[in-house]
Design an enzyme around this catalytic site. Structure first.
Site, short mmCIF file in Angstrom:
data_model
loop_
_atom_site.label_atom_id
_atom_site.label_comp_id
_atom_site.label_asym_id
_atom_site.label_seq_id
_atom_site.Cartn_x
_atom_site.Cartn_y
_atom_site.Cartn_z
N TYR A 141 30.63 -11.05 39.09
CA TYR A 141 29.81 -12.23 39.36
C TYR A 141 30.44 -13.15 40.41
O TYR A 141 29.79 -14.04 40.95
CB TYR A 141 29.53 -13.02 38.07
CG TYR A 141 28.74 -12.23 37.03
CD1 TYR A 141 28.30 -10.94 37.29
CD2 TYR A 141 28.45 -12.78 35.79
CE1 TYR A 141 27.61 -10.21 36.35
CE2 TYR A 141 27.74 -12.05 34.85
CZ TYR A 141 27.32 -10.76 35.13
OH TYR A 141 26.63 -10.04 34.20
N LYS A 191 36.14 0.32 31.11
CA LYS A 191 35.57 1.59 31.59
C LYS A 191 36.68 2.27 32.39
O LYS A 191 36.55 2.57 33.59
CB LYS A 191 34.32 1.28 32.45
CG LYS A 191 33.52 2.49 32.88
CD LYS A 191 32.73 3.10 31.76
CE LYS A 191 31.98 4.33 32.24
NZ LYS A 191 31.46 5.17 31.16
N ASP A 223 30.65 2.07 27.02
CA ASP A 223 29.48 2.79 26.51
C ASP A 223 29.63 3.05 25.01
O ASP A 223 28.67 2.93 24.24
CB ASP A 223 29.22 4.08 27.30
CG ASP A 223 30.47 4.71 27.87
OD1 ASP A 223 31.55 4.12 27.73
OD2 ASP A 223 30.38 5.81 28.45
N ASP A 247 28.80 -9.98 29.18
CA ASP A 247 27.45 -10.55 29.29
C ASP A 247 26.45 -9.65 28.56
O ASP A 247 25.62 -10.10 27.77
CB ASP A 247 27.11 -10.64 30.79
CG ASP A 247 25.88 -11.49 31.06
OD1 ASP A 247 25.31 -12.04 30.10
OD2 ASP A 247 25.47 -11.59 32.24
N ASP A 251 24.73 -10.08 24.40
CA ASP A 251 23.30 -10.11 24.13
C ASP A 251 22.93 -9.04 23.10
O ASP A 251 22.11 -9.26 22.22
CB ASP A 251 22.49 -9.89 25.42
CG ASP A 251 22.07 -11.22 26.04
OD1 ASP A 251 22.77 -12.22 25.78
OD2 ASP A 251 21.06 -11.26 26.77
#
Ligand code: NAD
Length: 353
Positions: A141, A191, A223, A247, A251
């Site tokens: 970001y 990852k 994952d 992020d 959620d």
């Protein structure tokens, strides 16, 4: 104690839920003999309308000088044009960066009476009590280059995922310290099988973990983490991860609780004021109707009392009052009830006093 609190109501339901949260702070102040001074400033779409920018220098300075900041939510269809130069979310990102709040804490607990409101099977939700610590001021970001363009007749978009060692170390260190006060387990999500930045993340996390022999560390690929959040969420204690993974995973984790409207967050830095906000957005579909769930914002001020003011008893009192409010059947529409925002807060305050 005496404290200066800046409130940034923002857009949509932001003003509705921050009003309720400040009522709860006033109730706590009256009950425990504290004085909270509030000042309000614009952030997001409302600031764009008034000042042409999502965050003015004056607002950022007011936040920097405060003891803590309470934020509602920003954004909405009015400012959604993807080609616009000025966007509400820019204010949010600049605010986080400006305050140096590098760690976003999102606790997820599922009240037994709300298990049925979650799309997951009720037995999966027993014992869910996890804390996601998301890195907030680095990664995709913020990395540069970040641009769109045309090269050799081909249109492209670039974002850059970069982490520096100290950015990883400080947030992971915080995650370990928080785990020490909980169930002493840290799941570091990366990852590392694909990304260089994740390999650095894993290396530094392992090193930091050596300072906390009482805490069990496991590395989980993002994952796999996404899958385990749904298949066995109760096995997580503290989960720490980089900005974008966090992020998305937060959620996903919010679904466990039955409604986004329930969940609080705290964003903390090395020093300076913490930033507290419910995790939900501005919910333009229900804005102005008086039906928004205020509990995420109310639980956010509980985090403010705990992390910025070290008022653990007061924080726990709010959390207990929220639990009792739910146990007594008080529900907004997002939780399958039909009560309005104010009625829920009135009940929390009446349980408190
Ligand atoms: P949202 O969280 O605003 O809403 C998603 C759904 O959850 C909606 O149906 C909404 O009515 C419901 N909901 C959310 N909070 C609720 C509450 N407290 N009580 C009852 N129901 C609630 O997400 P969205 O619809 O994807 O985004 C709307 C706007 O909010 C967009 O402009 C987005 O950019 C912005 N947004 C801002 C933030 C922030 O300020 N931190 C975070 C996410 C989204």
């Amino acid at each position: 104690m005496e404290a200066n609190i800046v409130i940034l109501p923002g857009d949509g339901i932001g003003p509705e839920v921050t009003t309720e949260a400040s009522r709860v702070l006033n109730a706590i102040a009256a009950q425990y003999g504290h004085t909270f001074h509030f000042s309000q400033h614009l952030l997001g779409g409302c600031s764009i309308d008034q000042h042409g920018t999502a965050l003015t220098e004056a607002t950022l300075n007011a936040c920097k000088q405060a003891d803590a900041v309470l934020l509602g939510a920003v954004g909405g269809p009015k400012w959604d044009n993807p080609n616009a130069k000025v966007r509400p979310e820019q204010g949010l990102l600049r605010l986080r960066k400006g305050l140096g709040v590098f760690a976003n804490l999102r606790p997820v607990k599922v009240h037994p009476d709300l298990r049925s409101a979650s799309p997951l099977k009720e037995e999966k939700l027993k014992g869910v009590d996890l804390l996601v610590v998301r890195e907030l001021t680095g990664g995709l970001y913020f990395g540069t280059p970040k641009e769109r363009g045309i090269r050799d007749g081909v249109e492209y978009g670039i974002d850059t995922l970069e982490y520096k060692d100290f950015e990883i170390k400080r947030v992971v260190d915080l995650a370990f310290r928080l785990a020490q006060k909980r169930n002493k387990k840290v799941a570091s999500v990366d990852k590392a099988n694909v990304l260089e930045s994740s390999r650095l993340w894993r290396q530094i996390t392992t090193k930091v973990g050596e300072n906390y022999p009482d805490v069990t560390l496991e590395h989980v690929l993002v994952d796999t983490a996404a899958m385990r959040l749904i298949s066995s969420p109760a096995n997580f204690d503290v989960m720490v991860t980089e900005n974008m993974f966090g992020d998305i995973l937060t959620d996903e984790a919010s679904v466990l609780s039955g409604s986004m409207g329930m969940l609080p967050s705290a964003s903390l830095g090395e020093s300076g004021p913490g930033l507290y906000e419910p995790i939900h957005g501005s919910a333009p579909d229900i804005a102005g109707k008086g039906i928004a769930n205020p509990l995420g914002a109310i639980l956010s001020v509980a985090l403010m009392l705990r992390y910025s003011f070290q008022l653990e008893n007061e924080a726990a009192a709010i959390e207990k009052a929220v639990d009792q409010t739910i146990s007594s059947g008080y529900r907004t529409t997002d939780l399958g009830g039909d009560l309005g925002t104010r009625v829920i807060t009135d009940q929390v305050i009446s349980v408190l006093s």
